[in-house]
Design a protein around this motif. Structure first.
Motif, PDB file in Angstrom:
ATOM      1  N   HIS A   1      36.897  29.511  46.427  1.00 53.00           N
ATOM      2  CA  HIS A   1      36.164  30.183  45.256  1.00 53.00           C
ATOM      3  C   HIS A   1      37.135  30.983  44.298  1.00 53.00           C
ATOM      4  O   HIS A   1      38.112  31.889  45.756  1.00 53.00           O
ATOM      5  CB  HIS A   1      35.161  30.387  45.459  1.00 53.00           C
ATOM      6  CG  HIS A   1      34.315  29.227  46.044  1.00 53.00           C
ATOM      7  ND1 HIS A   1      33.806  28.676  44.968  1.00 53.00           N
ATOM      8  CD2 HIS A   1      33.810  28.677  46.868  1.00 53.00           C
ATOM      9  CE1 HIS A   1      32.709  27.575  45.162  1.00 53.00           C
ATOM     10  NE2 HIS A   1      32.868  27.871  46.671  1.00 53.00           N
ATOM     11  N   PRO A   2      37.157  31.389  44.017  1.00 50.25           N
ATOM     12  CA  PRO A   2      37.574  32.787  43.267  1.00 50.25           C
ATOM     13  C   PRO A   2      37.805  34.427  43.541  1.00 50.25           C
ATOM     14  O   PRO A   2      38.494  34.807  44.369  1.00 50.25           O
ATOM     15  CB  PRO A   2      37.097  32.711  41.596  1.00 50.25           C
ATOM     16  CG  PRO A   2      36.530  31.505  41.229  1.00 50.25           C
ATOM     17  CD  PRO A   2      35.517  30.955  42.473  1.00 50.25           C
ATOM     18  N   ASP A   3      36.585  34.055  44.900  1.00 51.14           N
ATOM     19  CA  ASP A   3      36.242  35.657  45.274  1.00 51.14           C
ATOM     20  C   ASP A   3      37.186  35.327  46.917  1.00 51.14           C
ATOM     21  O   ASP A   3      36.794  36.878  47.557  1.00 51.14           O
ATOM     22  CB  ASP A   3      34.518  35.798  45.859  1.00 51.14           C
ATOM     23  CG  ASP A   3      34.011  34.452  46.664  1.00 51.14           C
ATOM     24  OD1 ASP A   3      34.880  33.325  46.905  1.00 51.14           O
ATOM     25  OD2 ASP A   3      33.451  35.141  46.577  1.00 51.14           O
ATOM     26  N   GLY A   4      37.705  34.069  46.774  1.00 50.85           N
ATOM     27  CA  GLY A   4      37.935  33.739  48.613  1.00 50.85           C
ATOM     28  C   GLY A   4      37.916  33.397  49.492  1.00 50.85           C
ATOM     29  O   GLY A   4      38.505  32.853  50.278  1.00 50.85           O
ATOM     30  N   THR A   5      36.278  32.945  48.855  1.00 49.68           N
ATOM     31  CA  THR A   5      35.384  31.781  50.515  1.00 49.68           C
ATOM     32  C   THR A   5      36.198  30.514  49.833  1.00 49.68           C
ATOM     33  O   THR A   5      36.372  29.878  48.784  1.00 49.68           O
ATOM     34  CB  THR A   5      33.993  32.217  50.357  1.00 49.68           C
ATOM     35  OG1 THR A   5      33.455  32.260  48.835  1.00 49.68           O
ATOM     36  CG2 THR A   5      34.094  33.914  49.996  1.00 49.68           C
TER      37      THR A   5
END
Length: 92
Positions: free
Chosen positions: A38-42
Motif C-alpha cells: 500500500h502507498p503508506d508502506g503497509t
C-alpha cells in the motif's frame, strides 16, 4: 490491535509463515500467496485462490433462457426490430 506474530528472514530472503497465520488464511503446502504494498508502506498477504474456489458463491436464479427468448427480448428492446425465423429483421 491484533496479536503480533514474528518470523525470521533466512539468508535466501525466505520467511516461514507462522502456523497461526497459515491456519487463519487456510493455507496448505503448495498454495500460492499474493503481496500487496500500500502507498503508506503497509504490506498485505492474501492467499491466491484458484478460479474453482469461486464456484457456488453466486446463487442460481432460474432456468437458463432459451435463444428464442433472448432474441425476442432483444427485438422488444430494439423497438423496430423483430425476430423472424431465428434471425432479427427490421420491420417495414
Amino acid at each position: 490491535m491484533g496479536k503480533i506474530i514474528e518470523s525470521a528472514i533466512t539468508v535466501k530472503g525466505q520467511a516461514t509463515i507462522p502456523k497461526a497465520i497459515r491456519e487463519h488464511l487456510r493455507l496448505k503446502p503448495g498454495d500460492r500467496v499474493k503481496f500487496f504494498v500500500h502507498p503508506d508502506g503497509t504490506v498485505v498477504l492474501l492467499p491466491k485462490l484458484p478460479v474453482t474456489a469461486l464456484r457456488g458463491i453466486l446463487r442460481r436464479r432460474r432456468r437458463p433462457v432459451s435463444l428464442k427468448r433472448m432474441r425476442e427480448a432483444i427485438a422488444k428492446g430494439a423497438g423496430g426490430v423483430r425476430a423472424v425465423g431465428g434471425r432479427l429483421s427490421r420491420r417495414r
